[in-house]
Write a protein that holds these residues in place. Structure first.
Motif, PDB file in Angstrom:
ATOM      1  N   UNK A  16      10.578  -9.922  -5.455  1.00 50.02           N
ATOM      2  CA  UNK A  16       9.852  -8.656  -5.465  1.00 50.02           C
ATOM      3  C   UNK A  16      10.178  -7.959  -6.780  1.00 50.02           C
ATOM      4  N   UNK A  17       9.148  -7.428  -7.391  1.00 48.88           N
ATOM      5  CA  UNK A  17       9.296  -6.745  -8.668  1.00 48.88           C
ATOM      6  C   UNK A  17       9.870  -5.350  -8.441  1.00 48.88           C
ATOM      7  N   UNK A  18      10.581  -4.828  -9.428  1.00 50.10           N
ATOM      8  CA  UNK A  18      11.021  -3.432  -9.319  1.00 50.10           C
ATOM      9  C   UNK A  18       9.792  -2.515  -9.339  1.00 50.10           C
ATOM     10  N   UNK A  19       9.909  -1.314  -8.804  1.00 51.33           N
ATOM     11  CA  UNK A  19       8.768  -0.386  -8.858  1.00 51.33           C
ATOM     12  C   UNK A  19       8.278  -0.210 -10.297  1.00 51.33           C
ATOM     13  N   UNK A  20       6.961  -0.194 -10.455  1.00 50.47           N
ATOM     14  CA  UNK A  20       6.331  -0.036 -11.770  1.00 50.47           C
ATOM     15  C   UNK A  20       5.720   1.359 -11.863  1.00 50.47           C
ATOM     16  N   UNK A  21       5.812   1.962 -13.047  1.00 49.61           N
ATOM     17  CA  UNK A  21       5.167   3.251 -13.321  1.00 49.61           C
ATOM     18  C   UNK A  21       4.421   3.114 -14.627  1.00 49.61           C
ATOM     19  N   UNK A  22       3.131   3.399 -14.581  1.00 49.93           N
ATOM     20  CA  UNK A  22       2.287   3.336 -15.777  1.00 49.93           C
ATOM     21  C   UNK A  22       1.594   4.681 -15.941  1.00 49.93           C
ATOM     22  N   UNK A  23       1.507   5.127 -17.191  1.00 50.11           N
ATOM     23  CA  UNK A  23       0.836   6.387 -17.501  1.00 50.11           C
ATOM     24  C   UNK A  23      -0.450   6.094 -18.259  1.00 50.11           C
ATOM     25  N   UNK A  24      -1.523   6.766 -17.840  1.00 49.49           N
ATOM     26  CA  UNK A  24      -2.851   6.552 -18.426  1.00 49.49           C
ATOM     27  C   UNK A  24      -3.440   7.886 -18.875  1.00 49.49           C
ATOM     28  N   UNK A  76       0.824  -1.211   0.000  1.00 53.22           N
ATOM     29  CA  UNK A  76       0.000   0.000   0.000  1.00 53.22           C
ATOM     30  C   UNK A  76       0.862   1.266   0.000  1.00 53.22           C
ATOM     31  N   UNK A  77       1.943   1.269   0.758  1.00 56.56           N
ATOM     32  CA  UNK A  77       2.743   2.496   0.883  1.00 56.56           C
ATOM     33  C   UNK A  77       3.624   2.776  -0.327  1.00 56.56           C
ATOM     34  N   UNK A  78       3.601   1.922  -1.332  1.00 56.58           N
ATOM     35  CA  UNK A  78       4.398   2.148  -2.540  1.00 56.58           C
ATOM     36  C   UNK A  78       3.573   2.798  -3.658  1.00 56.58           C
ATOM     37  N   UNK A  79       2.281   3.007  -3.419  1.00 54.98           N
ATOM     38  CA  UNK A  79       1.452   3.682  -4.419  1.00 54.98           C
ATOM     39  C   UNK A  79       1.781   5.169  -4.446  1.00 54.98           C
ATOM     40  N   UNK A  80       1.954   5.690  -5.645  1.00 55.72           N
ATOM     41  CA  UNK A  80       2.164   7.120  -5.851  1.00 55.72           C
ATOM     42  C   UNK A  80       1.358   7.520  -7.078  1.00 55.72           C
ATOM     43  N   UNK A  81       0.795   8.722  -7.038  1.00 53.78           N
ATOM     44  CA  UNK A  81      -0.028   9.213  -8.138  1.00 53.78           C
ATOM     45  C   UNK A  81       0.445  10.610  -8.510  1.00 53.78           C
ATOM     46  N   UNK A  82       0.628  10.827  -9.795  1.00 50.88           N
ATOM     47  CA  UNK A  82       1.074  12.129 -10.255  1.00 50.88           C
ATOM     48  C   UNK A  82       0.287  12.512 -11.506  1.00 50.88           C
ATOM     49  N   UNK A  83      -0.298  13.694 -11.460  1.00 46.81           N
ATOM     50  CA  UNK A  83      -1.002  14.227 -12.613  1.00 46.81           C
ATOM     51  C   UNK A  83       0.040  14.869 -13.525  1.00 46.81           C
ATOM     52  N   UNK A  84       0.255  14.277 -14.708  1.00 41.28           N
ATOM     53  CA  UNK A  84       1.306  14.752 -15.614  1.00 41.28           C
ATOM     54  C   UNK A  84       0.824  15.874 -16.513  1.00 41.28           C
ATOM     55  N   UNK A  85      -0.424  15.826 -16.886  1.00 36.64           N
ATOM     56  CA  UNK A  85      -0.980  16.823 -17.794  1.00 36.64           C
ATOM     57  C   UNK A  85      -2.384  17.161 -17.292  1.00 36.64           C
ATOM     58  N   UNK A  86      -2.436  17.874 -16.169  1.00 37.75           N
ATOM     59  CA  UNK A  86      -3.707  18.129 -15.507  1.00 37.75           C
ATOM     60  C   UNK A  86      -4.426  19.370 -15.960  1.00 37.75           C
ATOM     61  N   UNK A  87      -3.792  20.143 -16.806  1.00 37.10           N
ATOM     62  CA  UNK A  87      -4.422  21.360 -17.343  1.00 37.10           C
ATOM     63  C   UNK A  87      -5.033  22.221 -16.238  1.00 37.10           C
ATOM     64  N   UNK A  88      -4.215  22.491 -15.199  1.00 35.73           N
ATOM     65  CA  UNK A  88      -4.656  23.353 -14.105  1.00 35.73           C
ATOM     66  C   UNK A  88      -5.373  22.630 -12.981  1.00 35.73           C
TER      67      UNK A  88
END
Length: 186
Positions: free
Chosen positions: A138-146, A66-78
């Motif tokens: 254990x898998x390396x950290x994953x980053x996916x963009x949607x 749970x503590x490895x989840x991170x969320x980043x808005x890359x193109x949030x348009x404000x």
């Protein structure tokens, strides 16, 4: 373009395949299969009604931290993201991290979208990490963009969601004092 996590996942999967082939040739075929991270953890993202819903389906004998989840808005348009609200997790005694909250089978996360205006198309990056109980890796950290439709929640709804999460959930990711101060300026 392959990301570093995709490359590491492919290398792990290739090494596992080579080891399996070697094991079969020498009669040691009882090693558990190491899945590619995209097979072990299937992510989906949907934006609607002032929030972004993230779901990860997790195959048997695997889990996500749970503590490895991170969320980043890359193109949030404000627009920006409010505090994430997580589905119920389980406590696990991890050999590396001690007592930690994890997800088996699935993880559902709801994140309020804060801003003004109408719906726009944006991008969110979701980061996570997990392990296989059967193989012990254990898998390396994953980053996916949607790509995601961003519809801002009303300011009152976003604040109510954050307040409800703060007062009722013990399963949310810990918030630092810096995060609390930054949130007060939003």
């Amino acid at each position: 373009v392959a990301s570093a996590s995709d490359t590491a996942g492919n290398a792990l999967h290739s090494a596992s395949s080579a080891l399996k082939s070697f094991s079969r040739n020498f009669g040691m075929d009882d090693e558990p299969e190491v899945l590619h991270p995209d097979e072990a953890f299937k992510a989906s993202v949907v934006g609607s009604d002032g929030k972004i819903n993230v779901r990860l389906d997790i195959v048997d004998e695997h889990y996500l931290y749970q503590n490895k989840f991170k969320f980043e808005l890359l193109d949030g348009k404000g627009m920006s993201l409010g505090k994430a609200s997580f589905s119920e997790s389980e406590e696990k005694v991890d050999p590396f991290f001690g007592k930690i909250q994890v997800y088996h089978h699935s993880a559902d996360i709801s994140i309020p979208v804060i801003g003004k205006g109408s719906m726009v198309q944006g991008k969110i990056q979701v980061a996570y990490q997990g392990c296989s109980e059967s193989s012990g890796i254990c898998y390396p950290p994953q980053k996916k963009t949607f790509d995601v439709n961003l519809t801002p929640a009303t300011e009152q709804a976003a604040m109510a969601t954050t307040a409800a999460t703060d007062s009722t959930s013990n399963d949310s990711v810990p918030v630092t004092e810096q995060d609390k101060i930054a949130a007060s300026f939003s």
